[in-house]
Design a protein around this motif. Structure first.
Motif: not given
Length: 165
Positions: A6-15
């Protein structure tokens, strides 16, 4: 499902980058301008109030129990010349000066007239009538007369026409 997946899915999200507080929005500029105007107006009011009352405080310091009726009348005339102008006050006699104080300060409004008791008005009249006696220079003011003179000095305000000339 593995939590690491699940955390790997958010790897590409930029803050998004932090927003800067500068430049200020127009509302903040309005608040700053209003605050400055308020501070300047308050400062000016305090300065004028202190300046207006400075001469009154000086006269009150000079009023002492050892003062004669003539000296007290002179101080009251100096005060009147300061706040009401030399041209309108300097030529007044003692009886006219008494009427001037009654009309401008004591009986200016119903509200101010209620603050003065008849005994105080009599003491003020006696102060001005004592000037014509022989012992006017040697006789000291009574405590009641002194209190009445101080009350008269303190009651001077811009509401009854006084100006810091």
């Amino acid at each position: 499902m593995n939590p690491n997946d699940l955390m790997e899915a958010f790897k590409d999200v930029q803050v998004p980058a932090e927003t800067s507080w500068w430049p200020l929005a127009w509302g903040w500029w309005l608040v700053i301008i209003l605050a400055l105007v308020l501070v300047i107006a308050l400062g000016r009011y305090i300065y004028q109030h202190k300046k207006f009352n400075a001469f009154k405080k000086q006269i009150i310091k000079q009023l002492k129990p050892s003062l004669s009726a003539k000296q007290a009348a002179v101080l009251l005339k100096q005060l009147a010349m300061h706040y009401y102008g030399r041209t309108s006050v300097a030529s007044l006699s003692a009886s006219q000066m008494h009427e001037f104080w009654l009309n401008t300060v004591v009986k200016h409004t119903d509200k101010s007239a209620k603050k003065w008791q008849q005994a105080e008005l009599n003491l003020l009249s006696a102060l001005y009538s004592q000037q014509y006696t022989a012992e006017a220079h040697s006789q000291a003011l009574s405590a009641e007369q002194l209190a009445t003179v101080v009350k008269l000095v303190k009651q001077i305000s811009r509401k009854n026409g006084a100006q810091d000339v």
